[in-house]
Design an enzyme around this catalytic site. Structure first.
Site, PDB file in Angstrom:
ATOM      1  N   GLY A  67     -30.260 -51.557  62.950  1.00 51.36           N
ATOM      2  CA  GLY A  67     -29.992 -51.548  61.504  1.00 51.36           C
ATOM      3  C   GLY A  67     -31.106 -50.857  60.754  1.00 51.36           C
ATOM      4  O   GLY A  67     -31.977 -50.226  61.348  1.00 51.36           O
ATOM      5  N   ASN A  68     -31.081 -50.962  59.447  1.00 48.15           N
ATOM      6  CA  ASN A  68     -32.168 -50.423  58.637  1.00 48.15           C
ATOM      7  C   ASN A  68     -32.450 -51.386  57.489  1.00 48.15           C
ATOM      8  O   ASN A  68     -31.770 -52.402  57.343  1.00 48.15           O
ATOM      9  CB  ASN A  68     -31.841 -49.011  58.148  1.00 48.15           C
ATOM     10  CG  ASN A  68     -30.608 -48.984  57.274  1.00 48.15           C
ATOM     11  OD1 ASN A  68     -30.576 -49.586  56.212  1.00 48.15           O
ATOM     12  ND2 ASN A  68     -29.558 -48.301  57.738  1.00 48.15           N
ATOM     13  N   ARG A  69     -33.454 -51.070  56.694  1.00 46.78           N
ATOM     14  CA  ARG A  69     -33.952 -52.062  55.733  1.00 46.78           C
ATOM     15  C   ARG A  69     -33.219 -52.045  54.385  1.00 46.78           C
ATOM     16  O   ARG A  69     -33.603 -52.769  53.468  1.00 46.78           O
ATOM     17  CB  ARG A  69     -35.449 -51.856  55.523  1.00 46.78           C
ATOM     18  CG  ARG A  69     -36.237 -52.261  56.769  1.00 46.78           C
ATOM     19  CD  ARG A  69     -37.708 -51.945  56.613  1.00 46.78           C
ATOM     20  NE  ARG A  69     -38.213 -52.357  55.313  1.00 46.78           N
ATOM     21  CZ  ARG A  69     -39.141 -51.698  54.629  1.00 46.78           C
ATOM     22  NH1 ARG A  69     -39.638 -50.589  55.111  1.00 46.78           N
ATOM     23  NH2 ARG A  69     -39.548 -52.146  53.472  1.00 46.78           N
TER      24      ARG A  69
END
Ligand code: CTP
Length: 398
Positions: free
Chosen positions: A211-213
């Protein structure tokens, strides 16, 4: 010049500050412009100005009590909350700021504000030390974060004899802000706007993902602002953040799911705003169930490229707004994306700065349009940044 105030219903809420008398003049000016002004007063406000003054000017009964109803519904706070075009609290005291920030509803003004979905402007007035108090500052931040428009007081001579920040903004500025908010209230009426938000999750197995932030706060703020301005908003999001009534929410998780929803909807849209942080790569193989670690010392993960959604919809006639999340060479990379993805506008932000960007409530953006117009925002709450972006969209959507 168009008279924006004509036939507009304005709820003018007056709290107990010495500057309450200035609201008499505001009411008078707005009535002269053709507005229907309904004044709400706290008991403390009436220590400074009498109801009769406002009633004489507005030709409306002043509402100062939760239990003395006159509206058709016989519930004044709901009637005013629903039927006003805009609510303004001028002056607002530290006490009322605290009440509305925390959802207290024990008088006619706080209760009406709690019940409304219409735009709210507040114009604080108090002594400098009070406005500087950490609790007031925190409450103001909370209100801004939730979309309340704050007309910050000016610095200058205060009733206490001190000089500081606490003076009510001048009449012209308050009226200008009321006109601005009323003029944008419905400026996207009838427009179909598709917004993507949040970071996609690309599954490795049934429990793990890449995922990413991205939190989705920017995309959700944009959806809220577009909806407040009258657009029909569809929000394709990976985030569980709150979505106000009136916005159609489609929950997705992966880049592929987001792509499918967007491709399905794009032909019926006037504009798409791709605020989502779409993963560029996904694991080549998805493992059903949970991969167990026993016997595995080193795990290799092959990643394959996801489709670029903006590239896929290049031929669409709708206005396309992209985001460029950059850590270096911001302008250069941003303009490259604007051109290569054939966008109408790019919103560039610096995701290497932890004060702004991913997860933060704040952002600072540079907006560049296809025509070459450039706008750089201050560091602001994401709701305000969203308004800035939509103001720019308004200059290219008709
Ligand atoms: N975007 C998209 N589809 C993807 C990846 C990104 O539509 N598969 C969109 C994003 O929503 C954003 C814009 O493209 O509006 C730019 O995304 P960004 O991640 O900044 O850039 P990329 O094009 O992915 O390039 P890079 O990651 O190399 O900077």
């Amino acid at each position: 010049m168009k008279n924006i105030l004509k036939n507009k219903k304005i709820a003018l809420c007056v709290c107990g500050s010495i500057s309450a008398y200035k609201s008499v003049d505001l009411a008078s000016k707005w009535v002269q412009q053709g507005a229907d002004v309904k004044v709400l007063m706290t008991k403390s406000a009436q220590k400074f100005v009498g109801k009769a003054t406002f009633e004489g000017i507005t030709h409306n009964k002043v509402v100062d009590d939760l239990w003395n109803n006159e509206s058709d519904l016989n519930i004044d706070h709901l009637d005013i909350a629903k039927n006003s075009d805009l609510l303004i609290v001028s002056p607002i005291t530290a006490n009322m700021i605290s009440k509305i920030a925390h959802g207290v509803s024990d008088d006619i003004i706080s209760t009406t504000l709690l019940a409304t979905e219409k735009p709210i402007i507040i114009a604080p007035a108090m002594d400098g030390n009070m406005y500087d108090h950490f609790a007031v500052k925190k409450n103001i931040e909370l209100l801004k974060k939730n979309g309340v428009i704050v007309l910050e007081p000016e610095s200058g001579y205060l009733a206490s004899g001190l000089t500081g920040k606490g003076r009510l903004r001048n009449q012209e500025e308050i009226t200008a802000e009321v006109e601005r908010v009323l003029s944008i209230a419905d400026d996207l009426k009838g427009k179909n706007i598709l917004i993507s938000a949040g970071g996609t999750r690309e599954p490795i197995d049934s429990v793990r993902f890449i995922g990413n932030r991205s939190s989705g706060k920017m995309g959700h703020s944009l959806a809220e602002i577009c909806s407040q301005r009258g657009a029909n908003v569809t929000l394709v999001t990976t985030s569980n953040l709150f979505v106000p009534n009136g916005i159609k929410k489609i929950s997705v998780s992966t880049a592929e799911e987001m792509k499918v929803e967007i491709i399905n909807l794009i032909d019926s849209m006037d504009c798409i705003i791709m605020a989502a942080a779409v993963a560029d790569f996904k694991p080549e193989i998805f493992n059903e169930g949970k991969v167990k670690k026993d016997g595995i010392e080193k795990m290799e993960l092959n990643l394959v490229k996801n489709d670029d959604i903006l590239n896929l919809i290049k031929d669409s006639k709708c206005i396309k707004i992209g985001f460029a999340a950059e850590t270096s060479n911001h302008d250069e990379f941003g303009v490259n994306k604007l051109n290569s993805k054939d966008l109408d506008m790019i919103v560039i932000n610096d995701v290497s700065n932890s004060q702004i960007g991913f997860e933060s409530d704040y952002n600072q953006v540079k907006i560049i349009t296809k025509k070459g117009d450039i706008f750089k925002s201050d560091i602001e709450n994401k709701k305000i940044i969203a308004s800035n972006i939509i103001d720019k969209l308004k200059t290219i959507i008709n």
